[in-house]
Enzyme design. Structure first.
Site, PDB file in Angstrom:
ATOM      1  N   CYS A   1      -1.230 -25.211  16.565  1.00  0.00           N
ATOM      2  CA  CYS A   1      -0.313 -24.376  15.786  1.00  0.00           C
ATOM      3  C   CYS A   1      -0.824 -22.950  15.887  1.00  0.00           C
ATOM      4  O   CYS A   1      -1.959 -22.724  16.301  1.00  0.00           O
ATOM      5  CB  CYS A   1      -0.225 -24.809  14.322  1.00  0.00           C
ATOM      6  SG  CYS A   1       1.243 -24.107  13.508  1.00  0.00           S
TER       7      CYS A   1
ATOM      8  N   CYS B   1      -0.565 -20.715  13.144  1.00  0.00           N
ATOM      9  CA  CYS B   1      -0.730 -20.047  11.839  1.00  0.00           C
ATOM     10  C   CYS B   1      -2.162 -19.649  11.509  1.00  0.00           C
ATOM     11  O   CYS B   1      -2.365 -18.704  10.758  1.00  0.00           O
ATOM     12  CB  CYS B   1      -0.105 -20.867  10.714  1.00  0.00           C
ATOM     13  SG  CYS B   1      -0.669 -22.560  10.600  1.00  0.00           S
TER      14      CYS B   1
ATOM     15  N   CYS C   1       3.670 -19.853  11.731  1.00  0.00           N
ATOM     16  CA  CYS C   1       3.366 -20.855  12.756  1.00  0.00           C
ATOM     17  C   CYS C   1       3.929 -20.501  14.127  1.00  0.00           C
ATOM     18  O   CYS C   1       3.751 -21.261  15.093  1.00  0.00           O
ATOM     19  CB  CYS C   1       3.893 -22.217  12.312  1.00  0.00           C
ATOM     20  SG  CYS C   1       3.211 -22.770  10.733  1.00  0.00           S
TER      21      CYS C   1
ATOM     22  N   LYS D   1       6.706 -33.541   9.151  1.00  0.00           N
ATOM     23  CA  LYS D   1       5.785 -32.731   8.362  1.00  0.00           C
ATOM     24  C   LYS D   1       6.615 -31.945   7.350  1.00  0.00           C
ATOM     25  O   LYS D   1       7.500 -31.177   7.717  1.00  0.00           O
ATOM     26  CB  LYS D   1       5.022 -31.772   9.275  1.00  0.00           C
ATOM     27  CG  LYS D   1       4.109 -30.828   8.512  1.00  0.00           C
ATOM     28  CD  LYS D   1       3.298 -29.954   9.438  1.00  0.00           C
ATOM     29  CE  LYS D   1       2.472 -28.962   8.653  1.00  0.00           C
ATOM     30  NZ  LYS D   1       1.665 -28.113   9.525  1.00  0.00           N
TER      31      LYS D   1
ATOM     32  N   ARG E   1      -4.966 -24.176   3.222  1.00  0.00           N
ATOM     33  CA  ARG E   1      -4.701 -22.775   3.588  1.00  0.00           C
ATOM     34  C   ARG E   1      -5.880 -21.886   3.224  1.00  0.00           C
ATOM     35  O   ARG E   1      -6.114 -20.880   3.878  1.00  0.00           O
ATOM     36  CB  ARG E   1      -3.378 -22.314   2.974  1.00  0.00           C
ATOM     37  CG  ARG E   1      -2.238 -23.068   3.643  1.00  0.00           C
ATOM     38  CD  ARG E   1      -0.861 -22.651   3.216  1.00  0.00           C
ATOM     39  NE  ARG E   1       0.120 -23.570   3.812  1.00  0.00           N
ATOM     40  CZ  ARG E   1       1.403 -23.613   3.497  1.00  0.00           C
ATOM     41  NH1 ARG E   1       1.884 -22.769   2.601  1.00  0.00           N
ATOM     42  NH2 ARG E   1       2.211 -24.468   4.076  1.00  0.00           N
TER      43      ARG E   1
ATOM     44  N   ARG F   1       7.197 -21.775   4.688  1.00  0.00           N
ATOM     45  CA  ARG F   1       7.414 -22.537   5.912  1.00  0.00           C
ATOM     46  C   ARG F   1       8.654 -23.432   5.825  1.00  0.00           C
ATOM     47  O   ARG F   1       8.806 -24.380   6.572  1.00  0.00           O
ATOM     48  CB  ARG F   1       6.196 -23.401   6.211  1.00  0.00           C
ATOM     49  CG  ARG F   1       4.851 -22.670   6.201  1.00  0.00           C
ATOM     50  CD  ARG F   1       3.939 -23.179   7.287  1.00  0.00           C
ATOM     51  NE  ARG F   1       2.532 -22.892   7.118  1.00  0.00           N
ATOM     52  CZ  ARG F   1       1.960 -21.695   7.249  1.00  0.00           C
ATOM     53  NH1 ARG F   1       2.707 -20.628   7.512  1.00  0.00           N
ATOM     54  NH2 ARG F   1       0.642 -21.564   7.118  1.00  0.00           N
TER      55      ARG F   1
ATOM     56  N   GLU G   1      13.782 -36.568  13.427  1.00  0.00           N
ATOM     57  CA  GLU G   1      12.634 -35.843  13.996  1.00  0.00           C
ATOM     58  C   GLU G   1      11.784 -36.764  14.885  1.00  0.00           C
ATOM     59  O   GLU G   1      11.357 -36.389  15.978  1.00  0.00           O
ATOM     60  CB  GLU G   1      11.750 -35.284  12.875  1.00  0.00           C
ATOM     61  CG  GLU G   1      12.321 -34.079  12.140  1.00  0.00           C
ATOM     62  CD  GLU G   1      12.094 -32.779  12.915  1.00  0.00           C
ATOM     63  OE1 GLU G   1      11.569 -32.816  14.044  1.00  0.00           O
ATOM     64  OE2 GLU G   1      12.454 -31.714  12.375  1.00  0.00           O
TER      65      GLU G   1
ATOM     66  N   LYS H   1       3.425 -36.515   7.187  1.00  0.00           N
ATOM     67  CA  LYS H   1       2.478 -35.670   6.460  1.00  0.00           C
ATOM     68  C   LYS H   1       3.199 -34.919   5.361  1.00  0.00           C
ATOM     69  O   LYS H   1       4.235 -34.315   5.659  1.00  0.00           O
ATOM     70  CB  LYS H   1       1.873 -34.680   7.461  1.00  0.00           C
ATOM     71  CG  LYS H   1       0.982 -33.637   6.872  1.00  0.00           C
ATOM     72  CD  LYS H   1       0.588 -32.636   7.912  1.00  0.00           C
ATOM     73  CE  LYS H   1      -0.200 -31.534   7.227  1.00  0.00           C
ATOM     74  NZ  LYS H   1      -0.495 -30.448   8.109  1.00  0.00           N
TER      75      LYS H   1
ATOM     76  N   SER I   1      -5.019 -32.029   2.305  1.00  0.00           N
ATOM     77  CA  SER I   1      -6.047 -31.404   1.477  1.00  0.00           C
ATOM     78  C   SER I   1      -5.789 -31.576  -0.014  1.00  0.00           C
ATOM     79  O   SER I   1      -6.705 -31.901  -0.772  1.00  0.00           O
ATOM     80  CB  SER I   1      -6.162 -29.931   1.848  1.00  0.00           C
ATOM     81  OG  SER I   1      -4.909 -29.281   1.740  1.00  0.00           O
TER      82      SER I   1
ATOM     83  N   TYR J   1      -9.781 -36.481   4.801  1.00  0.00           N
ATOM     84  CA  TYR J   1     -11.044 -35.787   4.540  1.00  0.00           C
ATOM     85  C   TYR J   1     -12.098 -36.755   4.005  1.00  0.00           C
ATOM     86  O   TYR J   1     -13.266 -36.401   3.882  1.00  0.00           O
ATOM     87  CB  TYR J   1     -10.804 -34.623   3.558  1.00  0.00           C
ATOM     88  CG  TYR J   1      -9.836 -33.615   4.148  1.00  0.00           C
ATOM     89  CD1 TYR J   1     -10.279 -32.627   5.025  1.00  0.00           C
ATOM     90  CD2 TYR J   1      -8.469 -33.703   3.898  1.00  0.00           C
ATOM     91  CE1 TYR J   1      -9.391 -31.741   5.616  1.00  0.00           C
ATOM     92  CE2 TYR J   1      -7.572 -32.818   4.476  1.00  0.00           C
ATOM     93  CZ  TYR J   1      -8.036 -31.839   5.343  1.00  0.00           C
ATOM     94  OH  TYR J   1      -7.157 -30.977   5.935  1.00  0.00           O
TER      95      TYR J   1
END
Ligand code: PBG
Ligand code: ZN
Length: 326
Positions: free
Chosen positions: A121, A123, A131, A196, A206, A218, A234, A249, A275, A314
């Site tokens: 990406c 961004c 992006c 997404k 971010r 976005r 998609e 996501k 996150s 994570y």
């Protein structure tokens, strides 16, 4: 119709061994992918305040983290780069000397048995945090495609095992697939972030990736949270363009989307426990309000039960350790 007392579902819950034997869902570290934030330099470790235990790391610092993940069986790492400087085009994204290609080469050189995924990406690399490239204040979809494709080829040349475009531009999978093939990377897999969503759960990322948009949001390229059938559009589009795996996501708040995608395709379905999902669990656990390890495994079980065969999380290394201890 016979029911109680003939049927007693509690009979199969009477011991840990029996419960394990009848479990319908199993977690395995080989299905986990650990996101990592890489920065230029040496001996750099910038802790991410909103993501306890995670930090922006320079390549020398990231290698031990990857080795540790590999040693407990984690299946992969996905790399996000923060460049030394940003510009309008996001040219750091395709710099062969940037932190992502450098880290890919180092991992391939020094760590066995772990796949390296490269997020694609712009961004993290654009001065405006969007992006794609801008035309006025809007993203120029088609002008962005060759730039994404260029970055993908640079990561492929560095040795990435999976290319993962997260930008949500229309047509990017085809652009990337064509460029990879032309560069001789015909056997290299693409995992598209197909569904997404424009999610508030990306907040801590971010901060970690220094990628918040300078203005606007976005919502014109990422999906609108109310939609699930659109996710199938998609997904079908990305598969038609040559994606080998498709991603949903975030994960936890979108289990119905994971399930619908699982029912509609026969390629691996990947889910990203983002996150904000991680940070909420960590914050509640730090307050003593929940048992962090149990909620970690329960959240990953839910995502897997919904139909994900691979989970970006994570918690990857910690969950792999916890599973080993069970
Ligand atoms: C960038 C990107 C984002 C995430 C992965 N790739 C954030 C965004 O779209 O702003 C989010 C991951 C996370 O929150 O853990 N395209
Ligand atoms: Zn982006």
């Amino acid at each position: 119709m016979s029911g109680f007392p003939t049927i007693r579902p509690r009979r199969l819950r009477q011991s840990p061994t029996l419960r394990r034997m009848v479990a319908e869902t199993h977690l395995h570290p080989s299905s986990f992918v650990l996101p990592l934030f890489v920065v230029p330099g040496r001996e750099v470790r910038n802790p991410i305040g909103s993501m306890p235990g995670h930090a922006q790391l320079s390549v020398d610092e990231v290698l031990p983290v990857v080795k540790e993940a590999s040693s407990v069986g984690v299946g992969g790492v996905i790399l996000f780069g923060i460049p030394a400087s940003k510009d309008e085009q996001g040219s750091g994204a395709w710099d062969p000397a940037g932190p992502v290609p450098e880290t890919i080469r180092a991992i391939k050189d020094q760590v066995d048995d772990i796949t390296v995924w490269a997020d694609v990406c712009l961004c993290e690399y654009t001065s405006h945090g969007h992006c794609g490239v801008l035309s006025g204040e809007t993203i120029d979809n088609d002008a962005t495609l060759p730039l994404l494709a260029h970055a993908a080829v640079v990561y492929a040349d560095a040795g990435a095992d999976v290319i993962a475009p997260s930008d949500m531009m229309d047509g990017r999978v085809a652009a990337i697939r064509t460029a990879l093939d032309a560069a001789g990377h015909r056997e290299l897999a693409v995992c598209s972030y197909s569904a997404k969503y424009a999610s508030a759960y990306y907040g801590p990322f971010r901060e970690a990736a220094e990628s918040a948009p300078a203005f606007g949001d976005r919502r014109t390229h990422q999906m609108d949270p109310p939609n699930v059938r659109e996710a199938l559009v998609e997904v079908a589009q990305d598969l038609a363009e040559g994606a080998d795996m498709v991603m949903v996501k975030p994960a936890g708040p979108y289990l119905d989307v994971i399930s619908a995608v699982r029912d509609s395709v026969d390629v691996p379905v990947v889910a990203y426990q983002v996150s904000g999902e991680f940070s909420m669990i960590e914050a509640a656990a730090a307050n003593g309000w929940i048992d962090g390890d149990r909620v970690m495994l329960e959240s990953l079980t839910g995502i897997t039960r919904a139909g994900a065969s691979i989970v970006l999380t994570y918690f990857a290394t910690r969950a792999a350790r916890a599973l080993g201890a069970l």
